[in-house]
Design a protein around this motif. Structure first.
Motif, short mmCIF file in Angstrom:
data_model
loop_
_atom_site.label_atom_id
_atom_site.label_comp_id
_atom_site.label_asym_id
_atom_site.label_seq_id
_atom_site.Cartn_x
_atom_site.Cartn_y
_atom_site.Cartn_z
N GLU A 86 0.88 -1.08 -0.06
CA GLU A 86 -0.01 -0.13 -0.14
C GLU A 86 1.00 1.14 -0.09
O GLU A 86 0.61 1.97 -0.89
N ASN A 87 1.72 1.27 0.79
CA ASN A 87 2.61 2.38 0.88
C ASN A 87 3.59 2.78 -0.06
O ASN A 87 3.99 3.74 -0.35
N GLY A 88 4.04 1.49 -0.89
CA GLY A 88 4.76 1.66 -2.02
C GLY A 88 3.90 2.18 -3.23
O GLY A 88 4.28 3.14 -4.00
N ALA A 89 2.59 1.92 -3.09
CA ALA A 89 1.79 2.40 -4.24
C ALA A 89 1.73 3.80 -4.09
O ALA A 89 1.61 4.77 -5.07
N LYS A 90 1.31 4.16 -2.67
CA LYS A 90 1.11 5.76 -2.42
C LYS A 90 2.46 6.43 -2.88
O LYS A 90 2.15 7.67 -3.57
#
Ligand SMILES: Nc1nc2c(c(=O)[nH]1)N[C@H]1C(S)=C(S)[C@@H](COP(=O)(O)OP(=O)(O)OC[C@H]3O[C@@H](n4cnc5c(=O)[nH]c(N)nc54)[C@H](O)[C@@H]3O)O[C@H]1N2
Ligand SMILES: Nc1nc2c(c(=O)[nH]1)N[C@H]1C(S)=C(S)[C@@H](COP(=O)(O)OP(=O)(O)OC[C@H]3O[C@@H](n4cnc5c(=O)[nH]c(N)nc54)[C@H](O)[C@@H]3O)O[C@H]1N2
Ligand SMILES: [Mo]
Length: 771
Positions: A86-90
């Motif tokens: 999730e945070n990589g995608a953000k």
């Protein structure tokens, strides 16, 4: 927005009243919400197709390395579509946006006006698309050509009385190729002033491990997680900061490992995990993670580790030879007897009390490890950002040495790094304290005499700016103002510079608090295609476990006016050094293979760099402890036990310990949103987590708005308007978010030996906010 142009730009986020909502903290991390949250950020962008295209290539072999964190990719079995979190995608959505900041935007808004925005708003403005310049006395950034920008920096650098009047900062995203050339330029120019984000991050780890085991890096590989007995996670919040680590923990659990978490906060990502990439996870079934949660008080870790060691020692005395690995201790370590003798000064009950943990719980932890040898200890900022950060790292080493848990499969030390190439930056010699033999090698290969004096680290640089000793600051990435401590002091320091230059992808507050003149140089990000010298280039990064991997961007850059960091360095070097230089900068800029060839000549472990980086999955750098050896020259090639004291923290009645943490919606100073989903904080960031007993004792209430104060060395530091959130945190401990609370962190409060700001323990007073 205010339109006044003659005011001093704000160094901090506006201290505004926020309409914060609080819900129950979560007991598990990831799952379907996380997948949805990940795609939401990508889809909300104006050009979702760009983001989706990039997502498919992130962390795939031959694709690009996610810039979000340094957790490794699996060596072989990567999921074909989803090796990201999730945070990589953000992070990707944030950089893959096609909103542009051109000179036009800067002509419309004064620097002061821009500084009225909060960090979230600033990040939403889009990617920096062309170089801009702020002249002396100017109120607005204006366009400048790359050529003129390089000439301007060169003129400033060449006018300095000494190269030591300039400092060159690095944040941890810069590739190996750009880092290597950057330090080469800086040293040929003549200084070792290379502060970096490591100075604020894992420096305590690097210092502590280098001394204790002869290498400043961890010793495990990802495969060690898949077959181990116990994993201990200290001062790290993987659910938010290293979400892909949860998959490794899940696999470890499935294979029978136990997990012990040591943290003042009960973090969702340490409690349980619903894996969004498995059917079980999608249907909401979670894997319990921590088998034992030790809710230590802030910086109680040293006392806790010593309590564990003492109880282990007692168990060893009862059944000699069953708990300690005497063969390992005898053959591979020194200092054992002194260490054991030092334990005699303590008793376990007092230590446990000091740590804020029930003695029974400490005993339970000890029972979990006493007959096991395959133990992995992970740690991050909860350990390193303390006055005694180096000592605590060494105490972690002591515990593993007693058990012989280094250099065996399923065992070892696992500092979990932050930025995706922060470890590689150091390997590439971005360092204020290079070793003589490293400088000798540079001299041998390139033929110039590198400077030998110690350079300035982050805290030393800020002080030198204040004293007028530094005149030029060059930032290769990062957000120096907001990441560093004592925001008001640091802002004053930056304002004393003659020239500040930031090489950046997005607008941040370090562009707005500046020297007499300032430049913003826009650069490519990890996901952008890098075409230099007429060909597509690849770069490489080193992850937290010492694996070298190639990274190749896939997106067409949003502007023709961006340059790669590598090219920026080469052009700056040419402009500054001219015919003085012995380095062929054009060659390096035209084909990064030449840079890798140079790295191979200077830095050990990079044999056949160009070939091996292109092979499946990259390669591991040599790591002696991993192979059961300690190349620890200072200590006769042994790992060493060290003896460190238990710190004491006397608090006055109205004082509290404050730690600063990351929310789930940020990457360091980049704010993606105002949600901290797992901790139940919505719609804002100015919160202080407090124990209900403390709240009542101070005559306050949950929901009250308070101001926070620090008085270190007799100077008052204030942060206004924080909402009290009653939370499960030890008494007298509080937590706030970074960077809003950085204004409270004293510049002079640093870790012994590593000089890391003590972002995890600041003594504060809390008073009701007065309008
Ligand atoms: N999504 C996302 N990923 C990131 C980052 C990000 O900001 N966002 N930042 C990157 C960077 S540069 C880094 S360095 C890492 C940081 O990764 P972490 O180190 O996990 O980050 P922090 O939020 O600083 O908090 C560390 C944890 O330490 C606990 N803690 C605080 N004080 C103490 C203490 O005294 N003792 C113990 N035992 N625990 C304590 C906190 O409760 C928190 O759970 O993450 C990297 N990855
Ligand atoms: N109170 C408190 N303070 C802390 C911490 C804490 O836990 N508490 N943590 C500390 C830690 S661990 C760290 S690592 C530091 C982080 O300090 P920094 O590394 O200085 O800060 P970041 O927020 O990561 O930098 C973000 C900026 O980098 C730029 N950027 C992003 N990608 C790229 C790129 O590919 N190239 C270039 N040139 N620029 C890019 C963008 O413009 C963005 O605004 O902060 C430290 N400060
Ligand atoms: Mo970091």
């Amino acid at each position: 927005m205010k339109t006044k142009i003659d005011e001093v730009p704000e160094a901090q986020n506006p201290e505004i009243h926020e309409n914060i909502k609080v819900t129950e903290p979560k007991e598990w991390a990831a799952g379907v919400t996380a997948v949805w949250a990940a795609f939401k950020d990508v889809l909300e962008e104006e050009s979702p197709a760009r983001g989706m295209k990039a997502l498919l290539h992130m962390n795939q072999k031959g694709g690009f390395d996610c810039s979000s964190c340094a957790w490794p990719d699996p060596d072989d079995d990567r999921s074909p579509i989803a090796e990201y979190c999730e945070n990589g995608a953000k992070a990707l959505a944030w950089e893959a946006t096609n909103k542009k900041l051109t000179a036009n935007f800067f002509a419309k808004h004064s620097v002061y006006e821009l500084s009225q925005m909060d960090d979230l708003e600033m990040g939403k403005k889009g990617r920096l698309a062309e170089p801009v310049y702020l002249p002396k006395g100017g109120t607005h950034y204006q366009p400048i050509s790359w050529d003129d920008a390089f000439k301007l920096i060169a003129r400033h650098l060449n006018d300095l009385k000494s190269p030591d009047e300039a400092a060159f900062y690095t944040s941890g995203r810069t590739s190996n190729e750009a880092s290597f050339l950057y330090q080469l330029f800086v040293r040929e120019y003549g200084t070792n002033n290379m502060p970096d984000c490591s100075n604020m991050c894992h420096e305590s780890t690097s210092v502590g491990l280098a001394d204790a085991i002869g290498i400043g890096k961890g010793t495990v590989t990802l495969n060690d997680f898949y077959d181990t007995d116990v994993i201990i996670i200290i001062g790290q919040n993987p659910g938010t900061n290293h979400p892909r680590m949860l998959s490794a923990l899940e696999k470890a659990k499935k294979n029978g490992s136990k997990i012990i978490a040591i943290n003042p906060l009960r973090e969702a990502g340490l409690l349980a995990f619903k894996n969004p990439q498995t059917v079980k996870g999608i249907f909401g079934m979670s894997t319990q993670l921590a088998d034992l949660y030790l809710q230590v008080r802030i910086n109680g870790d040293m006392a806790l580790l010593k309590a564990m060691e003492l109880l282990l020692y007692e168990a060893e005395l009862e059944n000699p030879g069953t708990v300690f690995d005497h063969q390992f201790i005898q053959k591979k370590t020194s200092g054992y007897l002194d260490f054991i003798n030092s334990l005699h000064h303590y008793n376990a009950a007092d230590l446990a009390k000091d740590a804020g943990v029930a003695l029974d719980d400490v005993q339970q932890a000890v029972d979990m490890i006493k007959h096991k040898k395959r133990i992995i200890i992970c740690w991050a900022m909860g350990v390193t950002q303390h006055v005694n950060g180096v000592a605590t790292v060494k105490e972690i080493v002591n515990l593993t040495l007693l058990k012989g848990s280094i250099g065996k499969p399923g065992a070892g030390l696992c500092p979990v790094r932050g930025h995706s190439n922060v470890q590689g930056n150091r390997t590439m010699l971005i360092w204020d304290k290079p070793k003589p033999e490293q400088l000798d090698k540079l001299k041998e290969v390139f033929g110039f005499e590198p400077p030998r004096g110690k350079g300035l680290d982050v805290v030393e640089s800020i002080k030198a700016m204040h004293e007028g000793k530094l005149k030029v600051f060059f930032g290769m990435g990062g957000n120096f103002l907001s990441a560093t401590p004592d925001t008001v002091y640091t802002a004053d320091a930056l304002r004393k510079l003659k020239l500040s230059v930031q090489v950046s992808t997005k607008l941040n507050r370090s562009h707005l608090v500046h020297g007499e003149e300032a430049l913003i140089l826009p650069t490519l990000s990890r996901s952008d295609k890098d075409v230099s010298g007429g060909m597509e280039q690849i770069v490489s990064c080193e992850n937290s476990m010492g694996v070298l991997q190639l990274s190749k961007g896939v997106l067409d850059p949003i502007s023709d006016n961006l340059k790669s960091e590598t090219v920026i360095v080469c052009e700056l070097a040419k402009a500054t050094l001219g015919s003085r230089s012995v380095v062929d900068w054009d060659k390096y800029a035209s084909n990064y293979d030449h840079v890798r060839d140079a790295i191979e000549k200077v830095i050990p472990g990079f044999k056949d760099y160009n070939k091996r980086i292109r092979e499946h999955g990259g390669f591991y750098l040599p790591n002696a402890p991993r192979e059961g050896r300690f190349d620890n020259k200072a200590h006769h090639n042994k790992a060493i036990f060290t003896v460190s004291p238990v710190p004491s923290h006397a608090l006055a009645d109205d004082e509290y310990r404050m730690t600063t943490i990351r929310s789930h919606d940020q990457f360091n100073t980049t704010i993606y949103g105002n949600e901290d989903r797992y901790r139940g904080i919505h719609n804002g960031r100015r919160v202080i987590f407090m124990n209900p007993v403390d709240i009542a004792r101070a005559g306050l209430k949950d929901g009250d708005e308070v101001d926070l104060f620090n008085y270190f060395n007799g100077i008052e530091r204030v942060a206004h308007m924080f909402r009290i959130v009653a939370y499960n945190i030890p008494e007298r401990d509080t937590a706030t978010y970074y960077p809003e609370a950085n204004v409270l962190i004293p510049i002079d409060s640093v870790a012994e030996q590593s000089n890391t700001p003590t972002s995890k323990l600041v003594v504060i007073k809390i008073r009701k906010h007065r309008a």
